[in-house]
Design a protein around this motif. Structure first.
Motif, short mmCIF file in Angstrom:
data_model
loop_
_atom_site.label_atom_id
_atom_site.label_comp_id
_atom_site.label_asym_id
_atom_site.label_seq_id
_atom_site.Cartn_x
_atom_site.Cartn_y
_atom_site.Cartn_z
N THR A 53 9.93 34.91 0.75
CA THR A 53 9.09 33.64 1.74
C THR A 53 7.41 33.99 1.61
O THR A 53 7.03 33.18 1.87
N ILE A 54 7.18 35.31 2.05
CA ILE A 54 5.89 35.20 2.42
C ILE A 54 4.92 35.01 1.22
O ILE A 54 3.55 34.42 1.30
N ASN A 55 5.36 35.30 0.18
CA ASN A 55 4.50 35.16 -1.49
C ASN A 55 4.61 34.13 -1.59
O ASN A 55 3.41 33.37 -1.76
N LYS A 56 5.59 33.07 -1.53
CA LYS A 56 5.90 31.30 -2.12
C LYS A 56 4.47 31.25 -0.48
O LYS A 56 3.99 29.89 -0.80
N CYS A 57 5.08 30.78 0.67
CA CYS A 57 3.93 30.83 1.35
C CYS A 57 2.06 30.87 0.90
O CYS A 57 1.79 29.76 1.11
N ALA A 58 2.24 32.39 0.69
CA ALA A 58 1.05 32.08 0.27
C ALA A 58 0.65 31.66 -0.94
O ALA A 58 -1.01 30.98 -0.94
N GLN A 59 1.05 31.05 -1.48
CA GLN A 59 0.55 31.13 -3.04
C GLN A 59 0.78 28.90 -3.45
O GLN A 59 0.13 28.14 -3.20
N LEU A 60 1.47 28.60 -1.82
CA LEU A 60 1.75 27.13 -1.50
C LEU A 60 0.42 26.73 -0.61
O LEU A 60 -0.46 25.89 -1.15
N LEU A 61 -0.20 27.95 -0.01
CA LEU A 61 -0.90 27.82 0.78
C LEU A 61 -2.96 27.83 -0.49
O LEU A 61 -3.89 26.98 0.05
N LEU A 62 -2.53 29.00 -1.26
CA LEU A 62 -3.44 28.86 -1.76
C LEU A 62 -3.66 28.29 -3.36
O LEU A 62 -4.94 27.83 -3.76
N GLU A 63 -3.37 26.74 -3.26
CA GLU A 63 -2.64 26.20 -3.79
C GLU A 63 -4.41 24.51 -3.31
O GLU A 63 -4.47 24.14 -4.88
N GLY A 64 -4.95 24.78 -2.14
CA GLY A 64 -5.80 23.94 -2.33
C GLY A 64 -5.96 24.64 -0.54
O GLY A 64 -5.61 24.79 0.15
N PRO A 65 -7.12 23.56 0.11
CA PRO A 65 -7.42 23.90 0.83
C PRO A 65 -6.33 23.37 2.43
O PRO A 65 -5.28 22.64 2.22
N PHE A 66 -6.75 24.01 3.26
CA PHE A 66 -5.04 24.11 4.70
C PHE A 66 -5.83 24.06 5.60
O PHE A 66 -6.93 24.67 5.53
N ALA A 67 -4.97 23.41 6.70
CA ALA A 67 -5.43 23.22 8.17
C ALA A 67 -4.41 24.84 8.48
O ALA A 67 -3.28 25.03 8.15
N ILE A 68 -4.71 24.86 9.46
CA ILE A 68 -3.56 25.85 10.56
C ILE A 68 -3.95 24.85 11.90
O ILE A 68 -4.78 24.88 12.34
N TRP A 69 -2.69 25.31 12.19
CA TRP A 69 -2.32 24.06 13.18
C TRP A 69 -1.72 24.57 14.51
O TRP A 69 -0.41 25.25 14.00
N ILE A 70 -2.50 25.49 15.97
CA ILE A 70 -2.00 26.86 16.19
C ILE A 70 -1.63 26.03 17.45
O ILE A 70 -2.14 25.23 18.41
N GLY A 71 -0.58 26.49 18.79
CA GLY A 71 -0.01 26.29 19.92
C GLY A 71 0.31 27.63 20.78
O GLY A 71 0.63 28.29 20.48
N TYR A 72 0.80 26.90 21.92
CA TYR A 72 0.35 28.47 23.16
C TYR A 72 1.51 29.05 21.77
O TYR A 72 2.07 30.60 22.86
N GLY A 73 2.93 29.09 21.59
CA GLY A 73 3.84 30.06 21.02
C GLY A 73 2.81 31.07 20.10
O GLY A 73 2.99 32.36 19.15
N SER A 74 1.72 30.87 19.65
CA SER A 74 1.17 31.59 18.73
C SER A 74 -0.07 32.65 19.69
O SER A 74 -1.15 33.33 19.26
N ARG A 75 -0.13 33.09 20.95
CA ARG A 75 -1.25 33.18 21.82
C ARG A 75 -0.71 34.86 21.70
O ARG A 75 -1.67 35.53 22.23
N HIS A 76 -0.24 35.52 21.04
CA HIS A 76 -0.37 36.61 21.26
C HIS A 76 -0.40 36.96 19.60
O HIS A 76 -1.50 37.97 18.76
#
Length: 568
Positions: free
Chosen positions: A204-227
């Motif tokens: 699953t992690i590898n799939k995420c990486a491949q999908l993100l590297l297909e083109g430009p992507f954005a990161i949308w962060i919320g309070y749950g990512s504070r750590h």
């Protein structure tokens, strides 16, 4: 130094306090009454620091912010009847905010139930579902009818407190049971209990990486990512991804970073839409945000062509806000996920020339002798004196203070900004500021409106326990978010005015200190005095009510739901 209650045997009340000590509880906030008297006394003679508040909801809001600033659970105690119902607003906020809070309350003794006992709290007078059981209010709820139940209750509390998300519990103890004798059980330490970690497969992690590297992507962060702030920054810089945040996520990624394109949702930045329209990411990696109304307003412009990779510890979150959007849902702790994802992202994956990203623009207004004070000028001076000049936690409150603070203040570190965007109760910031200050043993600041300050404040509690809290009141003599929103929607001549109130005088009447600011040239000196004060401090700022707060997105959302001017 506290001493043990002299006794040849333990009472249930003492055993419950011992259980709470073993669970890592160090503070208890609340209001006592006769029905909770034995438990209250046991707390007084324990290692748990006992603070008596002025209203139960204020005690819960303070408990929420104490937990979020310290990661330590807090007990809230009430008496029967209205003590419990007064606490429920705060309890709902605790659920929404992901806090760990244990409510301990009394219930009417069995011999008096159904006989109109004072403040009777029983199945004859109270709904039992949800309030005294697990349900919408509480992740775990139980009534301790016999001492033998305490060991199982302890085990369930211990498991709940080790949960990676929030945990809100309610233990009800009938008054007569509190004084029943008991041998102290061998409580299981919560440190020895844990849920198995939520793992994500390498596939699953590898799939995420491949999908993100297909083109430009954005990161949308919320309070749950504070750590996960540091790992998110590494991911963004390694890939060149644009980063945007929810209002609660401010500061998790530095707002002065060239890759930060702005805050989304309520009081957000136009630079987010500039980026999405002109540079069009293929996908967006969503980390630790529910994407609810005040984060997204469910705006389709925020959806990239290939949808979301949505990571959250709660498996029910991904896909809820945008049910029709293509999504890869992943249940995981955010820091664990991003740290593992980095192993699949090449060190030099951002080979192309870096693209200049749009950033939030600040229209700086210089302070002068204007009166009343323009809120934009106040926020800029708060930025200089408090955000950049101290390590204080800054909280904003439901209303225009939320809009001004979210839009204009800028944070470069996580954990410095707090706002409740979900349940959004007025009074959360005015009272929660005590919990944050206690947790960090450092000054914390609440930026609030006059309506919220009149609704609920714990200035007297801060004075009693020498808590270094500062309140900055946007005093415009009205419920101005309601007023401005109503005018936007064509609802005219509404009763929104509040009679003039001198909050500095009010603070001094309770033993705190305060100052009134009526012109912009005096703001800086007033804030510096507040931050250096040895007493809790109220800065009463007379605000120009005609300055429109950046809350148009909320008004547009209401308009889309049919809220508009009517003729009767």
């Amino acid at each position: 130094m506290k001493k043990n209650i002299p006794s040849s045997s333990y009472l249930v009340a003492q055993a419950v306090v011992k259980m709470l000590e073993d669970l890592g509880v160090r503070y208890a906030f609340g209001i006592a009454g006769g029905a909770i008297g034995a438990f209250w006394a046991a707390l007084q003679y324990s290692s748990i620091k006992l603070l008596n508040f002025r209203h139960e909801s204020g005690a819960v809001f303070a408990a929420i912010e104490f937990y979020l600033a310290s990661n330590n659970p807090v007990v809230v105690f009430t008496t029967t009847g209205p003590g419990i119902t007064n606490a429920l607003t705060g309890i709902m906020a605790a659920k929404w905010e992901g806090a760990k809070v244990i409510l301990v309350s009394p219930s009417t003794s069995s011999s008096q139930r159904g006989r109109w006992a004072f403040q009777e709290t029983s199945a004859y007078t109270f709904p039992q579902s949800d309030i005294f059981t697990s349900g919408k209010f509480f992740d775990f709820g139980a009534t301790l009818e016999t001492p033998s139940e305490l060991l199982e209750i302890s085990r369930r509390l211990a498991l709940g407190l080790t949960h990676q998300g929030g945990f809100v519990a309610h233990i009800s103890i009938p008054t007569a049971i509190q004084t029943t004798s008991i041998e102290i059980p061998n409580f299981v330490s919560f440190k020895n209990l844990s849920y198995p970690p939520v793992t994500v497969s390498s596939e699953t992690i590898n799939k995420c990486a491949q999908l993100l590297l297909e083109g430009p992507f954005a990161i949308w962060i919320g309070y749950g990512s504070r750590h996960a702030a540091e790992t998110i920054r590494i991911l963004a810089e390694r890939t060149g991804a644009a980063v945007m945040s929810s209002p609660r996520g401010k500061g998790i990624f530095p707002e002065n970073h060239p890759q930060f394109v702005g805050v989304t949702g309520f009081a957000g930045h136009d630079s987010v839409f500039d980026y999405l329209k002109k540079q069009c990411p293929l996908r967006t990696l969503v980390l630790g945000t529910r994407l609810g109304e005040f984060t997204s307003f469910w705006n389709p412009i925020l959806v990239p062509s290939k949808g979301f990779i949505h990571v959250d510890i709660n498996p029910d979150v991904p896909g809820t806000a945008y049910p029709d959007v293509e999504i890869l849902p992943i249940q995981s702790d955010i820091r664990t996920f991003v740290k593992t994802l980095l192993e699949y992202i090449p060190q030099h994956s951002n080979k192309e020339k870096k693209i200049t990203l749009p950033n939030p623009k600040q229209n700086i207004l210089e302070a002068n002798v204007n009166r009343p004070v323009r809120p934009e000028v106040l926020m800029e001076i708060i930025q200089q004196v408090i955000v950049e000049g101290s390590q204080a936690i800054v909280m904003t409150e439901a209303g225009n203070s939320f809009a001004w603070g979210t839009h204009m203040l800028r944070f470069s570190k996580p954990g410095r900004y707090r706002v409740s965007t979900g349940f959004g109760s007025m009074g959360h910031g005015t009272t929660g500021v005590l919990g944050a200050a206690l947790a960090l043993q450092n000054t914390s600041v609440a930026i609030i409106g006059d309506g919220a300050m009149l609704m609920n404040n714990e200035v007297s509690t801060a004075v009693r326990y020498h808590i270094p809290a500062v309140w900055i009141v946007l005093n415009d003599g009205r419920y101005n978010m309601v007023d401005q929103g109503a005018q936007f929607l064509g609802i005219m001549d509404m009763d929104v005015e509040i009679p003039p109130t001198d909050f500095a005088l009010m603070a001094r009447s309770m033993g705190a200190d305060g100052i009134r600011v009526e012109q912009e040239a005096n703001i800086k000196g007033a804030l510096e005095k507040a931050m250096s004060s040895s007493l809790p401090f109220v800065v009463d700022v007379i605000i120009d009510p005609t300055r429109l707060a950046p809350s148009g997105s909320r008004n547009q959302s209401l308009n889309s739901q049919g809220v508009q001017g009517f003729k009767f």
